[in-house]
Design an enzyme around this catalytic site. Structure first.
Site, PDB file in Angstrom:
ATOM      1  N   ASP A 250       0.846  -1.183   0.000  1.00 34.88           N
ATOM      2  CA  ASP A 250       0.000   0.000   0.000  1.00 34.88           C
ATOM      3  C   ASP A 250       0.885   1.237   0.000  1.00 34.88           C
ATOM      4  O   ASP A 250       1.728   1.402   0.887  1.00 34.88           O
ATOM      5  CB  ASP A 250      -0.885  -0.002   1.252  1.00 34.88           C
ATOM      6  CG  ASP A 250      -2.284   0.502   0.982  1.00 34.88           C
ATOM      7  OD1 ASP A 250      -2.400   1.483   0.231  1.00 34.88           O
ATOM      8  OD2 ASP A 250      -3.248  -0.056   1.521  1.00 34.88           O
TER       9      ASP A 250
ATOM     10  N   GLU B  27      -6.534   4.226  -5.756  1.00 36.86           N
ATOM     11  CA  GLU B  27      -7.788   4.581  -5.095  1.00 36.86           C
ATOM     12  C   GLU B  27      -8.155   5.977  -5.558  1.00 36.86           C
ATOM     13  O   GLU B  27      -7.451   6.947  -5.250  1.00 36.86           O
ATOM     14  CB  GLU B  27      -7.621   4.528  -3.574  1.00 36.86           C
ATOM     15  CG  GLU B  27      -8.911   4.846  -2.829  1.00 36.86           C
ATOM     16  CD  GLU B  27      -8.691   5.046  -1.336  1.00 36.86           C
ATOM     17  OE1 GLU B  27      -9.610   4.744  -0.559  1.00 36.86           O
ATOM     18  OE2 GLU B  27      -7.595   5.518  -0.945  1.00 36.86           O
TER      19      GLU B  27
ATOM     20  N   HIS C  81     -10.838  -2.595   3.778  1.00 37.95           N
ATOM     21  CA  HIS C  81     -10.582  -2.147   5.151  1.00 37.95           C
ATOM     22  C   HIS C  81     -11.367  -0.889   5.511  1.00 37.95           C
ATOM     23  O   HIS C  81     -11.466  -0.545   6.692  1.00 37.95           O
ATOM     24  CB  HIS C  81      -9.090  -1.884   5.328  1.00 37.95           C
ATOM     25  CG  HIS C  81      -8.585  -0.797   4.416  1.00 37.95           C
ATOM     26  ND1 HIS C  81      -8.448  -0.967   3.064  1.00 37.95           N
ATOM     27  CD2 HIS C  81      -8.201   0.483   4.671  1.00 37.95           C
ATOM     28  CE1 HIS C  81      -8.005   0.140   2.521  1.00 37.95           C
ATOM     29  NE2 HIS C  81      -7.850   1.051   3.474  1.00 37.95           N
TER      30      HIS C  81
END
Length: 558
Positions: A97, A255, A331
């Site tokens: 990430d 994202e 998440h």
């Protein structure tokens, strides 16, 4: 030519909640190593790890204080290299990430930046003078409150679109970009297989930082709508691609909050000069509250009509232009079976399998969030003391304590439906102490249903959700039509309030996918050619002409 990541399936691991190996109640890298055989058995290709870097732990690791060090809660760099080596030996890839819209306020860059206005790192962040004794503009933070914090030492405000401990990096500064690219290439040398890029669409801030649109009664303006997909965004990502991404056969996903179809086609274009794919959030906002002051906080359900229209749009309008990512939860999102399915004991397994079928037969790369393959559900928050997530706690203080817009009891009910803590409760491995997650007290309370819903029970049951996901993954690996077939709704299905039915077709094969989204038995007539073969279903035993509650069927015609 099909790229490897177009046929791949990704399994997302939230390290803090996956497996604790040392009894401190916090999941860690040795714990993930311990569970690699489980992940391999599921059949996925890639493991996406939420941030494992050194952090201030304000926002679940998304506030990074050292990009090239491991969070001590999770282990050491030696542990990471062992995880990477063992995963690779098993044929599993590792995607990290990447969080570079902002850093932690404890990162050395920011510590230097706030020392003085002429510090060499001052322009690594976004500082502005007060305007009329207040914040430089009306922007609100995504985590409630203003997006600006005043620093008394230098008498300026710094920008943070998220928590005040997460100052935004200044991507307009070439030195920032070069420092980030150098760090990414360093990780490449460690042998990783790609990056998921957090809020990557927010890098380019608008010139002059103007006020954002402000809804009636809203305490702050919407700066996010001005920042998302800014005018230099693609310039920055193409530079990143040239200096880093193009050098490696990686999987990359961004994202991208607020992205449109046309913008997504730029980020994830098939020419490959930016990213492989993006996460868009339109289907995640279909059940938001109608009151703009409450934003996402709601317990209403999205309609199938709205959900189908949205997913169909992304399937059809990105076709031959860019690549979709397919996901139900992560998440930051509540559990899919509680949100879009039915988590009652009677229908949890059936609806979880139905939802999996609907998503995994679409075009794109599917993402499975830890526990999704078990049908893990949302949890319950009796009091605010049960809530850990900074976003939810901030919302409670703003909406209940300060603005008095909603009662605490009602907002807690909304947390049951939408809080990020729903996804972060520890992984349910067995029915023993702490669900086999830890020998110590878990950092976040377990979901009370772990004795019924856990991996040990799933692996012992040949009809479990786990083995159903395993079948879906095998179909994706083996049937080219799932990767390259076009997507069409079945005739007249676009207004059906209860059933989602679509086809995937290439020159050799056709799939028909039928999903009942209700707890009712329904009659539908979908014309099937005689050669159509039923290759997947979520009910056992003899087929019926009716669609049973939450029934899913997949037919193949060669």
């Amino acid at each position: 030519m099909t790229k490897w990541w177009q046929k791949a399936v990704v399994y997302q691991v939230y390290p803090r909640s996956f497996q604790d190996s040392n009894g401190d109640g916090i999941g860690d890298l040795p714990g993930i190593i311990q569970r690699l055989p489980y992940i391999k058995k599921l059949g996925v290709d890639v493991i996406w790890l939420n941030p494992i870097y050194k952090t201030s732990n304000v926002d679940g690791g998304y506030d990074i204080s050292d990009y090239q060090a491991i969070n001590p809660d999770f282990g050491t760099m030696t542990d990471f290299k062992k995880l990477l080596a063992q995963a690779h030996q098993m044929g599993l890839k590792i995607m990290l990430d990447l969080v570079v819209n902002h850093s932690s306020s404890e990162h050395p860059w920011f510590i230097e930046s706030r020392q003085s206005k002429d510090n060499p790192h001052r322009d690594f962040y976004i500082w502005r003078d007060p305007v009329n004794g207040h914040e430089p503009n009306n922007w609100g933070s995504f985590f409630s409150g203003p997006a600006w914090t005043y620093d008394t030492k230098t008498q300026q405000y710094y920008l943070h679109l998220f928590a005040k401990e997460q100052p935004d990096l200044n991507w307009a500064n070439p030195q920032v970009r070069q420092a980030v690219f150098k760090m990414m290439n360093w990780w490449a040398k460690q042998g990783i297989d790609g990056f998921r890029m957090d809020v990557i669409s927010l890098l380019s801030k608008p010139d002059g930082l103007p006020d954002g649109p402000q809804a009636p009664n809203a305490p702050y303006g919407d700066g996010g709508s001005l920042v998302a997909n800014g005018k230099h965004e693609h310039e920055y990502l193409r530079e990143m691609n040239q200096q880093v991404l193009s050098k490696y056969d990686w999987i990359t996903v961004g994202e991208t909050a607020g992205v449109t179809i046309d913008q997504a086609a730029k980020y994830a274009n098939l020419d490959g000069n930016e990213l492989n794919m993006v996460f868009q959030f339109e289907h995640m906002g279909l059940d938001n509250n109608r009151d703009p002051r409450l934003g996402k906080w709601s317990d209403q359900k999205a309609t199938l009509t709205a959900l189908r229209a949205n997913l169909t749009k992304w399937q059809q309008k990105l076709a031959n232009r860019a690549w979709n990512s397919l996901y139900w939860n992560n998440h930051d999102q509540p559990r899919v079976v509680s949100r879009f399915g039915n988590d009652s004991p009677q229908y949890r397994v059936l609806s979880a399998k139905m939802l999996a079928t609907m998503l995994h037969c679409m075009q794109g790369t599917p993402y499975i969030y830890q526990g999704e393959e078990l049908g893990m559900t949302n949890t319950h928050f009796a009091t605010l003391d049960d809530v850990v997530d900074v976003e939810a706690r901030n919302a409670y203080h703003e909406l209940v304590d300060q603005e008095k817009i909603i009662s605490g009891q009602k907002l807690l009910r909304y947390f049951d439906a939408k809080s990020r803590d729903n996804a972060r409760t520890p992984m349910q491995w067995n029915d023993q102490k702490n669900a086999g997650f830890s020998s110590g007290k878990p950092w976040l309370q377990l979901n009370a249903n772990y004795q019924q819903i856990n991996a040990a029970a799933a692996l012992a049951d040949p009809n479990s959700i786990f083995y159903f996901y395993q079948q879906l993954i095998k179909l994706r690996h083996n049937l080219a039509v799932i990767t390259d077939g076009d997507f069409q709704l079945v005739k007249d299905n676009d207004q059906d309030p209860a059933v989602f039915a679509y086809t995937r077709r290439n020159s050799d094969q056709q799939l028909l996918v039928i999903c009942n989204f209700t707890d009712q038995t329904l009659e539908r007539d979908y014309s099937l050619v005689p050669e159509a073969k039923l290759i997947l279903q979520n009910y056992q035993g003899k087929m019926t002409t009716s669609l049973r509650p939450y029934e899913a069927r997949v037919y193949l015609t060669d």
